[in-house]
Design a protein around this motif. Structure first.
Motif, PDB file in Angstrom:
ATOM      1  N   ARG A 333       1.672   3.752   3.076  1.00 51.78           N
ATOM      2  CA  ARG A 333       2.347   2.929   2.065  1.00 51.78           C
ATOM      3  C   ARG A 333       3.809   3.310   1.935  1.00 51.78           C
ATOM      4  NH1 ARG A 333       0.874  -1.565  -0.586  1.00 51.78           N
ATOM      5  NH2 ARG A 333       2.011  -0.740  -2.388  1.00 51.78           N
ATOM      6  N   ARG A 335       5.722   4.675   4.243  1.00 51.42           N
ATOM      7  CA  ARG A 335       6.455   4.214   5.431  1.00 51.42           C
ATOM      8  C   ARG A 335       6.715   2.704   5.353  1.00 51.42           C
ATOM      9  NH1 ARG A 335       2.724   7.911   7.945  1.00 51.42           N
ATOM     10  NH2 ARG A 335       3.849   9.789   8.670  1.00 51.42           N
ATOM     11  N   ASP A 336       5.695   1.965   4.866  1.00 55.99           N
ATOM     12  CA  ASP A 336       5.879   0.518   4.729  1.00 55.99           C
ATOM     13  C   ASP A 336       6.967   0.187   3.724  1.00 55.99           C
ATOM     14  OD1 ASP A 336       3.909   0.110   6.577  1.00 55.99           O
ATOM     15  OD2 ASP A 336       2.319  -0.270   5.085  1.00 55.99           O
TER      16      ASP A 336
END
Length: 362
Positions: A333, A335-336
């Motif tokens: 999450r 990284r997103d």
């Protein structure tokens, strides 16, 4: 007072040009050859034997409409195809109007010969119509080397045998000099029939009105000057508005600076530097923490225990999770959300996993 030059077209090739200069009601000069240009209008006189004259009651319409009606009137009186004939209509004489019929080729020959000697007459009159109209009987005169006769509704070249047949044996009255000159002056001033109609109408040469051209040029220059003045005024207004807005922005920036900042040359730049220091490096403390917590909040089984914002803009996050799957989902999450994630060594504590992640803006 009438001033004009009557230029008689030669009845036959090789015959001399003859002319009469009308001044007032009398002939002021006469001669052979081409008359000298003196500014007086030139009236060409067509030979009587080349133009057939008719009289008919035509409607008082335009010249073009009257000529079309005249073609119908004379169609049965000529064996020549209509497209080879030129038909012209004159002014009304009582109830009837004179109609002149001449070969179109002959008209072109006459006009070409006149242009060759430098003459472009606005008027071309059949020779018989230079004589006065009569209520009864016939009149005769010699015009340009040709004898012509005119009656109440006829006009033709005087030829032995033909004249007696047309007049019914009545001898035409020969006009005296004074009466003839008055008739010539009257016809030159108000031509009863002008053959230069339709396709043979004189093309008007429009003279340049230099006074009007100068006025238009001055008006155009004033319009351009006014347009330029409007543009300059608009540019000046925009420049003043921009200066005013820049001064207002500078005043607002100075109010936002600390009182101990002293005199600052560029208040806007100083304000940007202060905001950068308050916000912190990278994306700043507020943006970085907000984005990280927004990414962590939807992950079930993950809790944030501590935050540590580093001087280089990195954010250290201490979290506890329910298992490895939750830890992996949490890092995915982040990284997103646009962060680079490092660390991730989790230790078991009280049945849960605890570890520290370091996130930084990419």
């Amino acid at each position: 007072m009438t001033t004009a030059t009557l230029l008689f077209l030669p009845p036959r090739i090789g015959d001399p040009w003859r002319w009469l200069r009308i001044d007032g009601d009398a002939v002021a000069a006469r001669g052979e050859g081409v008359p000298e240009a003196d500014g007086a209008p030139v009236v060409a006189v067509a030979p009587a034997d080349a133009v057939t004259l008719h009289w008919a009651a035509l409607p008082a319409r335009s010249i073009a409409q009257a000529a079309a009606a005249a073609r119908i009137v004379v169609s049965d009186a000529s064996a020549t195809p209509q497209e080879q004939l030129h038909v012209a209509v004159g002014e009304a004489e009582g109830e009837d109007r004179p109609i002149g019929v001449v070969s179109a080729a002959r008209m072109r020959e006459w006009l070409d010969s006149l242009l060759a000697i430098g003459v472009d007459p606005a008027t071309m009159i059949p020779a018989p119509l230079l004589l006065p109209a009569t209520e009864d009987g016939f009149v005769r005169a010699d015009l340009g080397g040709q004898a012509v006769v005119r009656g109440p509704a006829s006009g033709f070249a005087d030829e032995q045998g033909l004249t007696e047949f047309i007049t019914g044996g009545v001898a035409p009255e020969t006009l005296d000099r004074a009466a003839l000159e008055r008739a010539l002056a009257s016809a030159a001033a108000a031509p009863p029939l002008n053959l230069r109609q339709g396709a043979f109408m004189r093309r008007r040469r429009r003279a340049i009105d230099w006074a009007l051209a100068r006025r238009l040029a001055l008006l155009l220059a004033l319009i351009l000057l006014a347009t330029l003045a409007i543009d300059l005024a608009t540019i000046a207004r925009y420049a003043l508005a921009a200066d005013r807005l820049e001064a207002q922005a500078d005043a607002i920036a100075r109010r936002a600076l600390p009182r101990d900042a002293g005199a600052v040359a560029d208040a806007s730049r100083a304000l940007d530097e202060r905001l950068s220091r308050l916000r912190g490096p990278g994306q700043g403390f507020t943006r970085t923490v907000a984005a990280a917590l927004s990414a962590i909040r939807p992950v079930q089984g993950a809790e944030v225990e501590a935050l540590d914002f580093q001087p280089n803009g990195d954010l250290g996050i201490t979290v506890t999770v329910d298992g490895d799957a939750v830890a992996n989902a949490l890092q995915a999450r982040l990284r997103d959300a646009g962060f680079a994630v490092s660390g991730g060594a989790f230790e078991s504590t009280g049945g849960r996993l605890k570890g520290q992640l370091t996130v930084s803006s990419r």
